[in-house]
Design a protein around this motif. Structure first.
Motif, PDB file in Angstrom:
ATOM      1  N   ILE A 172       0.859  -0.996  -0.095  1.00 39.92           N
ATOM      2  CA  ILE A 172       0.036  -0.118   0.153  1.00 39.92           C
ATOM      3  C   ILE A 172       0.885   1.288   0.122  1.00 39.92           C
ATOM      4  N   HIS A 173       1.973   1.167   0.639  1.00 41.58           N
ATOM      5  CA  HIS A 173       2.992   2.225   0.697  1.00 41.58           C
ATOM      6  C   HIS A 173       3.696   2.463  -0.711  1.00 41.58           C
ATOM      7  N   ALA A 174       3.932   1.268  -1.598  1.00 39.61           N
ATOM      8  CA  ALA A 174       4.467   1.431  -2.710  1.00 39.61           C
ATOM      9  C   ALA A 174       3.577   2.064  -3.604  1.00 39.61           C
ATOM     10  N   GLU A 175       2.295   1.690  -3.623  1.00 39.24           N
ATOM     11  CA  GLU A 175       1.067   2.102  -4.607  1.00 39.24           C
ATOM     12  C   GLU A 175       0.479   3.485  -4.110  1.00 39.24           C
ATOM     13  N   GLN A 176       0.469   3.764  -3.097  1.00 30.86           N
ATOM     14  CA  GLN A 176      -0.239   4.970  -2.438  1.00 30.86           C
ATOM     15  C   GLN A 176       0.320   6.094  -1.943  1.00 30.86           C
ATOM     16  N   THR A 177       1.358   5.559  -0.935  1.00 33.05           N
ATOM     17  CA  THR A 177       1.737   6.723  -0.003  1.00 33.05           C
ATOM     18  C   THR A 177       3.050   7.178  -0.629  1.00 33.05           C
ATOM     19  N   ALA A 178       3.698   6.477  -1.277  1.00 30.48           N
ATOM     20  CA  ALA A 178       4.883   7.071  -2.215  1.00 30.48           C
ATOM     21  C   ALA A 178       4.396   7.921  -3.258  1.00 30.48           C
ATOM     22  N   TYR A 179       3.318   7.782  -3.786  1.00 29.18           N
ATOM     23  CA  TYR A 179       2.827   8.272  -4.971  1.00 29.18           C
ATOM     24  C   TYR A 179       2.323   9.972  -4.465  1.00 29.18           C
ATOM     25  N   GLU A 180       1.695   9.957  -3.025  1.00 31.02           N
ATOM     26  CA  GLU A 180       1.210  11.185  -2.414  1.00 31.02           C
ATOM     27  C   GLU A 180       2.529  11.909  -2.239  1.00 31.02           C
ATOM     28  N   ILE A 181       3.542  11.519  -1.793  1.00 31.81           N
ATOM     29  CA  ILE A 181       4.859  12.125  -1.441  1.00 31.81           C
ATOM     30  C   ILE A 181       5.351  12.739  -2.688  1.00 31.81           C
ATOM     31  N   LEU A 182       5.507  11.930  -3.866  1.00 35.48           N
ATOM     32  CA  LEU A 182       5.894  12.502  -4.956  1.00 35.48           C
ATOM     33  C   LEU A 182       5.036  13.699  -5.597  1.00 35.48           C
ATOM     34  N   ASP A 183       3.723  13.508  -5.390  1.00 39.84           N
ATOM     35  CA  ASP A 183       2.707  14.570  -5.883  1.00 39.84           C
ATOM     36  C   ASP A 183       3.014  15.731  -5.100  1.00 39.84           C
ATOM     37  N   VAL A 221       5.789  16.753  -2.760  1.00 36.58           N
ATOM     38  CA  VAL A 221       7.004  17.112  -2.749  1.00 36.58           C
ATOM     39  C   VAL A 221       7.736  17.339  -4.175  1.00 36.58           C
ATOM     40  N   GLY A 222       7.541  16.400  -4.949  1.00 36.77           N
ATOM     41  CA  GLY A 222       8.457  16.382  -6.185  1.00 36.77           C
ATOM     42  C   GLY A 222       9.897  15.648  -5.754  1.00 36.77           C
ATOM     43  N   ALA A 246      20.554  15.814   7.744  1.00 36.47           N
ATOM     44  CA  ALA A 246      20.771  17.310   7.370  1.00 36.47           C
ATOM     45  C   ALA A 246      22.107  17.886   7.620  1.00 36.47           C
ATOM     46  N   HIS A 247      22.691  17.515   9.029  1.00 36.65           N
ATOM     47  CA  HIS A 247      24.038  17.911   9.227  1.00 36.65           C
ATOM     48  C   HIS A 247      24.996  17.536   8.129  1.00 36.65           C
ATOM     49  N   ASP A 248      25.047  16.099   7.773  1.00 37.73           N
ATOM     50  CA  ASP A 248      26.007  15.728   6.985  1.00 37.73           C
ATOM     51  C   ASP A 248      25.645  15.945   5.448  1.00 37.73           C
ATOM     52  N   ASN A 249      24.766  16.512   5.053  1.00 40.08           N
ATOM     53  CA  ASN A 249      24.250  16.794   3.867  1.00 40.08           C
ATOM     54  C   ASN A 249      23.659  18.121   3.654  1.00 40.08           C
ATOM     55  N   PRO A 250      24.551  19.336   3.597  1.00 44.18           N
ATOM     56  CA  PRO A 250      23.904  20.842   3.601  1.00 44.18           C
ATOM     57  C   PRO A 250      23.337  20.812   2.319  1.00 44.18           C
ATOM     58  N   GLY A 251      22.155  21.446   2.266  1.00 40.90           N
ATOM     59  CA  GLY A 251      21.483  22.015   1.221  1.00 40.90           C
ATOM     60  C   GLY A 251      20.550  20.570   0.780  1.00 40.90           C
ATOM     61  N   SER A 252      20.345  19.553   1.539  1.00 40.98           N
ATOM     62  CA  SER A 252      19.366  18.538   1.171  1.00 40.98           C
ATOM     63  C   SER A 252      18.009  18.784   1.482  1.00 40.98           C
ATOM     64  N   ARG A 253      17.180  18.152   0.623  1.00 34.68           N
ATOM     65  CA  ARG A 253      15.869  18.199   0.956  1.00 34.68           C
ATOM     66  C   ARG A 253      15.358  16.874   1.335  1.00 34.68           C
ATOM     67  N   ILE A 254      14.809  16.677   2.773  1.00 34.71           N
ATOM     68  CA  ILE A 254      14.829  15.393   3.476  1.00 34.71           C
ATOM     69  C   ILE A 254      13.327  15.286   3.775  1.00 34.71           C
ATOM     70  N   VAL A 255      12.520  14.100   3.441  1.00 34.80           N
ATOM     71  CA  VAL A 255      11.213  13.657   3.833  1.00 34.80           C
ATOM     72  C   VAL A 255      11.212  12.892   5.007  1.00 34.80           C
TER      73      VAL A 255
END
Ligand SMILES: Cc1ncc(COP(=O)(O)O)c(C=O)c1O
Length: 349
Positions: free
Chosen positions: A155-166, A168-169, A278-287
């Motif tokens: 359900i997370h592969a088919e639904q939740t992941a697509y919500e995040i993509l929609d 957050v991009g 985030a400390h180790d990866n400046p500028g990163s976008r994290i979900v």
């Protein structure tokens, strides 16, 4: 919009940017609020997915019985779904089950079976043994078995992941707490195909055996497990971050006080892991994913007296401001590591 049933309100949860609990290096942390599902957690999706799959393949018939081991969110989700779809629900739990959970599922008419004798790893295995006894004694009973049910990650592969993509991009890292491994595995399956450079960070409780570390006890609820669950696809997890009780709990309390987000301990742990990343990866976008609602922990880890009684008062107090928490996440006692590093560490003892 009119929903035909409460079950249609599961999913489509919001994503919220953290404004204060963040590392000031151009990174951002976006929190997917699975706490906003109708029974308060990510497990509403899992429970519905497992029930619908069982209805489709005939393992669950109208008026049937659902039996599951749960002292938390899966039980709450199943209780709600059982009420909405007319199933008897029996939840096998133990004396440590929070009173709030017992009252919650009872309100939906679910029945509880309390296992009183732990084994050397606690109650998880004895509870499963009791599930098997009940299944044998109840004709037509269905056991969702969330630890080893492909409908959980699916359900997370088919639904939740697509919500995040929609919503957050493009983004750079997914941070998710691991219990059955369902949501991290399902999300990673889809997101890694769509965003090949994205890194997945599995946040586990210090003491959990999900990734093979030696077993110890921990307090946080929801994440951590005394064995490796079948649903956890470790090959989809790039890094593992062990989070201690005081780190996850301190983060959850600050999410409430500084961001207005009343979420659970595993959400705190995921955010602590996200801060470290985030400390180790400046500028990163994290979900990061917030698996459940903080209402589950009122009178427990949101309560100072309870924390003191559980020996965590000082450790949580030492991380009681955003500055202290963010600083602690820079160089935590258990920094994140690759699975290769985990297995080297574990084999070298
Ligand atoms: C509060 C909480 N956090 C995290 C998790 C872990 O999620 P998963 O089982 O998808 O790994 C759960 C699962 O029960 C949970 O209830």
């Amino acid at each position: 919009m009119i929903n035909d049933s409460v079950l249609d309100t599961i999913g489509r949860t919001p994503v919220v940017r953290l404004n204060r609990i963040r590392v000031d290096n151009g990174s951002e942390i976006l929190l997917k609020l699975e706490s906003r599902n109708p029974a308060g957690s990510v497990k509403d999706r899992t429970a519905l997915s497992m029930v619908l799959e069982a209805e489709r393949d005939g393992r669950l018939k109208p008026g049937g019985t659902i039996i599951e081991s749960s002292s938390g969110n899966t039980g709450k989700g199943l209780a709600l779904i059982g009420a909405a779809r007319g199933y008897r629900v029996i939840l096998v739990t133990d004396p440590k089950a929070p009173a709030s959970m017992v009252e919650y599922v009872s309100a939906f008419g679910a029945e509880l079976e309390i296992v009183k004798e732990p084994d050397e790893t606690g109650y998880q295995r004895p509870r499963l043994n009791r599930v098997h006894e009940l299944l044998a004694a109840t004709p037509g009973a269905f056991w969702p078995n969330q630890y080893d049910n492909p409908a959980n990650p699916k359900i997370h592969a088919e639904q939740t992941a697509y919500e995040i993509l929609d919503d957050v991009g493009q983004f750079d890292a997914l941070v998710a707490a691991v219990g059955t491994g369902g949501h991290i595995s399902g999300l990673a399956e889809t997101l890694k195909k769509k965003l090949p450079d994205m890194v997945t960070v599995g946040v586990d409780a210090k003491g959990s055996r999900a990734f093979g570390f030696p077993y110890e006890t921990w307090l946080m609820r929801g994440l951590g497990i005394a064995w490796k669950p079948e649903n956890l696809q470790t090959e989809l997890v790039d890094r593992v971050h062990l989070v201690a009780d005081h780190e996850g709990i301190a983060a959850s309390r600050l999410l409430a006080r500084r961001e207005g987000l009343l979420v659970g301990e595993s959400a705190g742990a995921a955010v602590f892991g996200a801060l470290h990343h985030a400390h180790d990866n400046p500028g990163s976008r994290i979900v990061a994913v917030a698996p459940d609602d903080g209402g589950n922990y009122l009178g427990e880890s949101y309560d100072d007296e309870w924390l003191r009684a559980h020996g965590l008062g000082d450790a949580v107090a030492a991380l009681a401001t955003t500055e202290l928490l963010v600083a602690a996440a820079k160089d935590p006692a258990w920094p994140s590591m690759t699975l290769e590093q985990v297995s080297r560490l574990v084999t070298s003892g």
